[in-house]
Design an enzyme around this catalytic site. Structure first.
Site, short mmCIF file in Angstrom:
data_model
loop_
_atom_site.label_atom_id
_atom_site.label_comp_id
_atom_site.label_asym_id
_atom_site.label_seq_id
_atom_site.Cartn_x
_atom_site.Cartn_y
_atom_site.Cartn_z
N LEU A 1 0.86 -1.05 0.01
CA LEU A 1 -0.07 0.00 -0.05
C LEU A 1 0.81 1.36 -0.12
O LEU A 1 0.54 2.17 -0.61
CB LEU A 1 -0.98 -0.09 1.25
CG LEU A 1 -2.07 -1.05 1.17
CD1 LEU A 1 -3.00 -0.97 2.34
CD2 LEU A 1 -2.77 -0.79 -0.34
N ARG B 1 -5.39 -4.91 21.26
CA ARG B 1 -4.81 -6.17 20.89
C ARG B 1 -3.94 -6.68 21.91
O ARG B 1 -3.77 -7.77 22.44
CB ARG B 1 -4.09 -6.13 19.65
CG ARG B 1 -5.07 -5.87 18.46
CD ARG B 1 -4.28 -5.48 17.28
NE ARG B 1 -5.49 -5.39 16.28
CZ ARG B 1 -5.15 -5.32 14.92
NH1 ARG B 1 -3.75 -4.98 14.72
NH2 ARG B 1 -6.06 -5.18 14.13
N GLU C 1 4.61 0.36 6.93
CA GLU C 1 5.01 -0.28 8.04
C GLU C 1 6.66 -0.39 8.44
O GLU C 1 7.21 -0.58 9.61
CB GLU C 1 4.82 -1.92 8.02
CG GLU C 1 4.58 -2.61 9.29
CD GLU C 1 4.23 -3.95 9.29
OE1 GLU C 1 3.22 -4.41 8.43
OE2 GLU C 1 4.51 -4.80 10.08
#
Ligand SMILES: Cc1cc2nc3c(=O)[nH]c(=O)nc-3n(C[C@H](O)[C@H](O)[C@H](O)COP(=O)(O)OP(=O)(O)OC[C@H]3O[C@@H](n4cnc5c(N)ncnc54)[C@H](O)[C@@H]3O)c2cc1C
Ligand code: SF4
Ligand code: FES
Lengths: 254, 637
Positions: free
Chosen positions: B43, B330, B425
């Site tokens: 992306l 998370r 990332e």
């Protein structure tokens, strides 16, 4: 229930695109039925490596059925025997003790072999770059909700957009046609209002490109639909044909 | 050296606008003269390459896979956030900003995160224009869901395949630019080194994965979008080729590595079932909207789940966090699963699994509704495990999934090396110590579509760069280094396969530097990693030759880098004497076993400089200044 099985593999080995290839036989013992097919090949490759032999080359990446990188013909079926399943999602529980499994690469003129089970699928990128896009530059888009799209249409477009570009349809087709792959992209974009302005040119350009790249014609065998791991519907080919005919008319008018 | 994040002055909400105005512009006629290398087609890379080409720059784009469309981003399931507030449920740019900063446990930069929230809306507009078939309501407008513990519905999605659809959108824009001659694609290439001349990034050296040839490419700027390093744990939800090599080579050439210890362990993955296991599969977090997490109350209870009566089940998340329940972030969900298993309450043969139960949801809403929401996920689960989640609870366990750490970048997304930009990332920038669901896709696309097109112009217009070609000695040097290293790998001739060593590395990190960490374990891990690295260079077995399609060689190179990088990860974890987000040091916890931050001493980014193979890296601290939010203890009670 998990159990362990022993199987025999006959795997196509070919050092490079212009070298003659052939089948080699390997024995895979103590294979857990919980393994994925590719994990089974990993086990065989670990052993080949330890024995000082060249491991089997095969493409794979996500191992969860979405990247479209994996694929091979297993006992004559693209991606193996399970419906709607990529090779990486196929599990050994679908095989039995004592089975012989024949593993071959995709075979199509437009997909030359790179090595063993690895093929060159760059022809698919070529088809997309012929017109598989909507010509918008970053920055100028109107608010996302300014174009309402009926839910059924959006869902149909999504069905077509689910194609992972794996090439199984080409491998499964007796003519090595790329109509399902191309039809899926043409349909997705032709269904959506955003894609309509370029629909005619897109259909012509992509279909012409496909022919130019040595993919075969479609003679309605439906093997592609049967073997497609994402169950892309053959109705997308019908839509491609309609778009193509429409495009022909439009270009005549011009 | 002082790390300067180059955060623009002025009120938070005006920084980006003001900065865009102040950045120098490149004359349109000149853009054609500039070459930009983008490594990666996920992306971040795909969107950057396409947008830069649209502006007129000439782009060379590289990836490992056979097609740019297959980057790891394709696997993202759940969705992408944006502050559209289409649901009228109280969302705003400010709320998305605040949730992201808080979710990251106050370890990210305010200015970056605010910009991310600002451009989030443009992303959705652009993606719809590209023809991405997002889910829609009956009336034809876009649908949203709540995701990852957010209390508003701001997540846009395309069934369980959001990453795929967004990536195919970026890929189509990219292909359009290839057709226009603005981008040249280099698939099946692996970047093995970066070339720095006069302190400026000027090119890369790559291996052609088909022919084995080492190629040099020069440019005016290099943009790394090479993804995350979660595979350092061996087992993770990442694609098999995900690696640290590109960013780690940049680190060795002088780029600082920031917060390597911030790794995210995702709570809902299918548990490990055998040593042959090659990767772990994520079960989307959206399942926690309806599934209830539980374990048997009695440790060691081996009865099948449906024979355990309600009164003997421990719904530990609902119990402990009454307001968020199963939807806690998370890191909290993962740590609690581990704690239950450590008490012996884990299920399955291994004892490393907990239940995610849909029985109540099915009773309440009917099977059809549940099938509509999660049908494809249930199917995937059944394919892998041969168990039917409509009948039996799913079994899940945390797995390595994402990394918040990455190369240090300033507000312009440029590293401390001039001309080296890092996005997606691969950088460290926006998620602090913990990333919220559906925000990695947002960040990758924000970086690529809406940040780099401006900031790279500012750099190119504002710096002098001597004319260079790949004949420059720096390219020769890098090529020599890469060739030598390949030769070394192929001549080890040992007895252990690379995968076997990688698996062991994963075990060390999972044990000592996973969901919870302590000083003693970290010291031990460091020693074990050093020993394993030595073992690798003495005893690994890398078959084949360098002039061939050689997947064993590719893996060996990546694992060799993981073995060096793992030590940096552990050093960083040891140095951070607090608990925050994904980094939990047992010595720093509240009475209720929640992470206890130390804002007085650790409210900083830890950026590491490489000092040589036999020397410890040097730590630089970038203080995080919060002018707009008040630091609070995260509480999900
Ligand atoms: C299973 C799963 C589900 C997820 N779901 C979500 C979700 O729902 N929402 C969300 O926001 N996030 C999600 N994430 C996280 C998100 O998908 C990733 O963080 C994001 O896609 C990363 O994008 P990227 O562009 O930075 O890198 P990637 O997509 O990883 O791309 C890396 C690119 O770099 C190339 N590359 C790498 N190394 C080299 C090298 N040495 N040389 C040349 N090329 C190289 C690769 O070929 C690839 O093209 C999920 C992650 C996983 C694993
Ligand atoms: S149509 Fe199906 S078989 Fe063909 S490339 Fe797409 S997913 Fe693969
Ligand atoms: S490895 Fe990605 S689809 Fe099979």
């Amino acid at each position: 229930m998990t159990k362990n099985i022993n199987i025999t593999l006959k795997v196509w080995r070919q050092k490079g695109p212009n070298v003659k290839g052939g089948f080699e036989t390997y024995h895979a013992t103590n294979i857990s039925t919980d393994m994925s097919f590719l994990e089974m090949v990993d086990v065989v490759n670990e052993q080949l490596t330890l024995d000082g032999k060249d491991p089997i080359a095969f493409d794979h990446d996500c191992r969860e059925g979405i990247c479209g990188m994996c694929g091979a013909v297993i006992n004559g079926r693209s991606h193996g025997p399970e419906k709607g399943t990529t090779l990486c999602q196929l599990h050994m529980r679908h095989f039995s003790n004592g089975d012989t499994i024949v593993i071959e690469p995709w075979r199509a003129k437009a997909f030359p072999i790179v090595k063993d089970l690895v093929v060159d699928r760059s022809a698919f990128d070529q088809i997309i770059l012929a017109g598989g896009y909507i010509s918008v530059n970053t920055g100028g888009a109107p608010d996302a909700n300014s174009i309402p799209i009926a839910q059924e249409i959006a869902e149909l477009a999504m069905d077509a957009a689910a194609c992972i570009g794996c090439g199984a349809c080409v491998a499964a087709c007796p003519n090595a046609s790329a109509m399902l792959f191309t039809g899926a992209k043409i349909s997705q974009l032709a269904l959506l209002p955003q894609g309509k302005p370029e629909a005619a040119n897109r259909a012509l350009a992509m279909v012409n490109k496909m022919d130019e790249l040595c993919f075969g014609n479609c003679s309605n065998e439906r093997e592609c639909e049967a073997e497609c791991p994402k169950e892309i519907s053959i109705s997308n080919i019908a839509r491609l044909n309609r778009e193509f005919v429409k495009a022909g008319l439009v270009s005549v008018v011009k | 050296m002082q790390l300067d994040a180059k955060i623009p002055s002025g009120p938070l909400a005006e920084k980006w606008d003001k900065h865009r105005f102040e950045l120098k512009l490149v004359n349109p006629a000149n853009k054609r003269k500039y070459n930009i290398i983008v490594v990666g087609t996920g992306l971040a890379g795909g969107s950057a390459a396409a947008s830069l080409a649209e502006l007129g720059y000439y782009v060379k784009n590289f990836c490992i896979q056979d097609s740019p469309r297959r980057a790891h981003s394709i696997a993202a399931q759940g969705g992408i956030n944006a502050a559209k507030n289409y649901q009228n449920d109280g969302d705003s740019i400010w709320r998305l900003f605040y949730d992201t900063i808080k979710g990251g446990d106050f370890r990210a930069r305010e200015a970056n995160v605010y910009r991310l929230a600002q451009v989030s809306n443009n992303i959705i507009d652009h993606c719809v224009a590209q023809g991405i078939p997002f889910a829609r309501e009956y009336g034809g407008l876009l649908a949203n869901r709540s995701f990852g513990g957010a209390q508003v519905s701001r997540t846009f999605y395309a069934r369980g395949q959001t990453g795929q659809q967004l990536l195919l959108g970026a890929y189509s824009s990219l292909m359009r630019q290839v057709a226009a001659g603005q981008v040249t694609m280099f698939p099946r290439r692996e970047m093995l080194d970066i070339v720095v001349i006069n302190g400026q990034a000027r090119g890369i050296v790559v291996r052609n994965l088909i022919t084995g040839e080492i190629e040099s490419h020069a440019a005016d700027a290099v943009v790394l979008c090479t993804g995350g390093y979660a595979n350092v744990f061996y087992l993770s939800t990442n694609a098999m080729a995900s690696n640290v090599s590109a960013t780690f080579r940049a680190y060795k050439k002088g780029a600082f590595f920031a917060n390597p210890c911030y790794t995210q362990i995702h709570p809902t993955c299918i548990p490990v079932h055998g040593t042959y296991q090659s990767k772990l599969t994520l079960m989307s977090e959206s399942l926690r909207n309806d599934g209830r997490v539980w374990v048997p109350k009695i440790p060691g209870d081996k009865r099948p789940p449906n024979q355990i009566p309600e009164s003997e089940r421990d719904y530990y998340l609902e119990e402990k966090y009454p307001s968020f329940g199963n939807l806690v972030p998370r890191d909290v969900a993962s740590r609690n699963a581990k704690a239950q298993c450590d008490m012996g309450k884990g299920v399955e043969e291994t004892g490393f699994a907990v239940y995610l139960d849909f029985a109540d949801a099915i009773k309440r809403d009917g099977k059809e509704v549940i099938e509509q929401k999660y049908g494809n996920l249930f199917q995937m689960y059944e394919k892998i495990t041969a168990s039917n989640p409509y009948e039996e609870p799913m079994v899940i366990f945390p797995a390595s999934h994402y990394v918040m750490g990455g190369l240090w970048v300033d507000y312009n997304l440029m590293s401390n090396l001039d001309g080296l930009f890092v996005m997606g990332e691969a950088n460290f920038s926006d998620h602090g110590a913990n990333r919220l669901g559906a925000s990695a896709l947002m960040q990758g696309l924000a970086d690529g579509y809406f940040v780099i097109p401006y900031t790279i112009g500012g750099y190119l217009a504002g710096t002098d760069r001597p004319e260079i070609t790949t004949d420059h000695p720096a390219f020769k040097e890098a090529t020599h280094y890469v060739t030598e290293r390949t030769r070394k790998l192929l001549s080890i001739n040992g007895k252990r396969t690379v995968d076997d060593i990688h698996r062991q590395l994963g075990q060390i990190l999972w044990e000592y530097c996973g969901m919870s960490r302590n000083d003693e374990g970290l010291l031990k891990a460091r020693k074990l990693i050093q020993e394993l690295r030595e073992e690798f260079w003495k005893n690994a077995m890398v078959p084949g030759s360098s002039e061939d399609f050689n997947q064993s060689l590719e893996r060996a190179g990546r694992v060799a880098d993981f073995l060096e990088f793992a030590e940096l990860l552990v050093i960083d974890a040891f140095e951070r004497k607090e608990s925050c987000g994904g980094h939990f040091n047992e010595a720093y916890q509240t009475e209720e076993h929640e992470a206890r931050r130390d804002d007085e001493n650790f409210c900083h980014v830890a950026a590491w400089e490489y000092k040589g193979d036999d020397k410890d890296p040097e730590l630089y601290k970038e203080s995080l200044v919060f002018e707009n939010v008040t630091l609070t203890q995260r509480s999900y009670k």
